[in-house]
Scaffold this motif. Sequence first.
Motif, mmCIF file in Angstrom:
data_model
loop_
_atom_site.group_PDB
_atom_site.id
_atom_site.type_symbol
_atom_site.label_atom_id
_atom_site.label_comp_id
_atom_site.label_asym_id
_atom_site.label_seq_id
_atom_site.Cartn_x
_atom_site.Cartn_y
_atom_site.Cartn_z
ATOM 1 N N ARG A 59 5.956 -0.853 -2.524
ATOM 2 C CA ARG A 59 6.772 -0.808 -3.742
ATOM 3 C C ARG A 59 5.986 -0.137 -4.861
ATOM 4 O O ARG A 59 4.762 -0.217 -4.895
ATOM 5 N N TRP A 93 2.315 -1.704 -4.920
ATOM 6 C CA TRP A 93 2.107 -2.799 -3.996
ATOM 7 C C TRP A 93 1.939 -2.205 -2.601
ATOM 8 O O TRP A 93 2.701 -1.313 -2.205
ATOM 9 N N ASN A 98 1.100 -7.429 0.271
ATOM 10 C CA ASN A 98 1.641 -6.923 -0.998
ATOM 11 C C ASN A 98 0.592 -6.909 -2.107
ATOM 12 O O ASN A 98 0.848 -7.313 -3.240
#
Length: 109
Positions: A59, A93, A98
Amino acid sequence: MHHGMKLALVALTLVGTPVLSAEEAKPAKAAETAPAATEGTIVLKKGGQKDLRVPGMVRVAIDEPEIADVDAPGKDVLRLTGAKAGETDLLVWSGKENKRSTYHIVVRD
């Protein structure tokens, strides 16, 4: 983001934060509270581009997209483009855990 705006956002966040019971207030697991890695500063010229390799990228977010644009032209690659002079932060991320990394982006005329 301007410092005044950051303070306003923090204040709004605190106002909307619910009071937790003793059970809810227990510390989070270590993986949830690990600090973000700071990867340094990337300097771009207005209109300039830089590719950033981020293995396992999951992300991406940028604080002020009007200062620098970010897109993913390929697997594990981010392309930063300087839009206008200023500073912003890029959050990335990556991996199964993450892990969040922060890059400070500076765009100059």
